[in-house]
Design an enzyme around this catalytic site. Structure first.
Site, short mmCIF file in Angstrom:
data_model
loop_
_atom_site.label_atom_id
_atom_site.label_comp_id
_atom_site.label_asym_id
_atom_site.label_seq_id
_atom_site.Cartn_x
_atom_site.Cartn_y
_atom_site.Cartn_z
N ASN A 1 9.70 62.10 37.46
CA ASN A 1 8.87 63.15 38.05
C ASN A 1 7.41 62.99 37.65
O ASN A 1 6.99 61.90 37.31
CB ASN A 1 9.43 64.54 37.76
CG ASN A 1 9.40 65.41 39.02
OD1 ASN A 1 8.34 65.60 39.60
ND2 ASN A 1 10.55 65.88 39.46
N HIS B 1 5.39 63.70 35.20
CA HIS B 1 5.00 63.12 33.91
C HIS B 1 5.30 61.63 33.85
O HIS B 1 4.58 60.86 33.21
CB HIS B 1 5.70 63.86 32.76
CG HIS B 1 5.09 63.59 31.42
ND1 HIS B 1 5.62 62.69 30.52
CD2 HIS B 1 3.97 64.10 30.83
CE1 HIS B 1 4.85 62.67 29.43
NE2 HIS B 1 3.86 63.51 29.59
N CYS B 2 6.36 61.22 34.53
CA CYS B 2 6.80 59.81 34.49
C CYS B 2 5.85 58.88 35.24
O CYS B 2 5.87 57.67 35.01
CB CYS B 2 8.19 59.67 35.11
SG CYS B 2 9.42 60.75 34.39
N ILE B 3 5.04 59.43 36.16
CA ILE B 3 4.17 58.57 36.97
C ILE B 3 2.71 58.63 36.51
O ILE B 3 1.83 58.06 37.14
CB ILE B 3 4.26 58.91 38.47
CG1 ILE B 3 3.84 60.35 38.74
CG2 ILE B 3 5.68 58.65 38.98
CD1 ILE B 3 3.67 60.69 40.22
#
Length: 361
Positions: free
Chosen positions: A351, A353-355
């Site tokens: 999501n 934060h991951c990108i």
């Protein structure tokens, strides 16, 4: 051999400290982003535009996709032609540390697609493993080579004051650093991140294919203050996992000896799953993890990103969307808390934060 960042006086700031900018990667992998990633690209664009209001955004995009990215983003970002295997900047980008003179040091971890031959999600991650050093080079930042230690940025959170938050499920998983003891792993984190204490949560989010990264289950929102993903549904496997994390946090203190204020952030009330309609959109290469209809996705509002002027929070068209925004608005009174429709990022496996990966000021 270079001294450890800790010995050199560097530390990892908290995400809520001032940023120079944010690193992101344009989403093009056919096995992650269904239907040519059209919906994902729209979501990425909304995220980039929101972050860019308060800081610089560096976007890694290969030459073949440059004109496409420019058609979405124009001159809102700094484009860098650095090759990647996928768009998870949090996990492949460098962890950038600072010292008290304001100098920066980029930590380059080994990346093996969340588990290598044991349970990695794709087999060819050669470009991803080079992202951190190539990006640091583009920024003309010195690099601390932490390889062969395997770590992703989503597996660590820092309070900027000596405390690192991780999950046992991820850091002790057999696909990461199976030859190291827990104590050796902890020591590597302390030395590489300039920290004093590691807090080991037992679990992350149920069925999180990263082996349960901490950034999906818990996050610092201030010194000695955390949010924790939560459900009151005792029949949901997440209940026991979050309860174990809560019990640990309640008895722990941070590096300064302070007890935590803990805010429970509900998970979406309705389970987010892959549908039959999603499936034809994915095109996999050999050895790549494949989605199936009904597969539960690891949806969590904790996977927000704290930018200079805004907090970007995933939204799932769920009754708890607004609940999450309200809780986080209280945690971040000085920032605009922005809900971003995020199912199309979740379909890729992560999501907001991951990108994203912060570059401290």
């Amino acid at each position: 051999m270079m001294d450890s960042p800790k010995k050199l006086g560097y530390h990892m700031p908290a995400e809520y400290e001032p940023h120079h900018g944010t690193l992101m990667i344009w989403p093009t992998r056919p096995g992650s982003w269904p239907f040519q990633g059209k919906d994902a690209k729209r979501a990425f664009t909304q995220i980039i535009e929101t972050i860019a209001e308060g800081e610089r955004v560096y976007l890694l995009v290969e030459q073949a996709y440059l004109s496409e990215a420019q058609s979405y983003l124009g001159d809102k970002v700094v484009y860098l032609d650095i090759p990647t295997n996928d768009a998870w900047a949090r996990d492949t980008g460098p962890t950038i540390l600072v010292n008290d003179k304001g100098k920066k040091l980029a930590v380059d971890w080994a990346f093996n697609a969340w588990g290598g031959t044991y349970d990695g999600l794709y087999q060819d991650y050669e470009e991803d493993d080079q992202v951190a050093s190539r990006f640091a080079e583009a920024l003309e930042r010195p690099v601390y080579d932490a390889k062969p230690f395997v770590l992703e940025g989503g597996a660590i959170h820092s309070d900027g004051q000596g405390t690192i938050l991780v999950t046992e499920s991820c850091l002790l998983s057999p696909g990461r650093n199976p030859n190291l003891t827990k104590e050796e792993i902890e020591n590597t984190l302390l030395e590489s991140l300039g920290a004093e204490k590691v807090i080991w949560l037992p679990y992350g989010i149920y069925q999180d294919e990263t082996n349960e990264h901490v950034d999906n289950v818990a996050a610092f929102v201030g010194p000695a203050e955390v949010v924790l993903a939560w459900t009151d549904d005792e029949n949901d496997p997440q209940y026991a996992m979050s309860k174990a994390d809560l019990e640990l946090l309640e008895q722990e203190t941070d590096a300064k000896g302070c007890h935590f204020t803990i805010h429970k952030l509900p998970i979406p009330a309705v389970r987010q799953v892959v549908t039959e309609e999603d499936l034809p959109g994915y095109i996999y290469e050999e050895g790549e993890e494949e989605r199936y209809a009904g597969e539960r996705l690891a949806a969590s509002y904790v996977n927000f990103y704290i930018a200079n002027k805004a907090v970007l929070v995933p939204q799932f068209e769920d009754v708890n969307d607004q609940v999450a925004l309200d809780i986080l608005s209280k945690c971040f009174p000085d920032r605009k808390v922005v809900g971003i429709p995020a199912r199309d990022i979740l379909l890729g496996g992560g999501n907001i934060h991951c990108i994203t990966q912060q570059i401290p000021e």
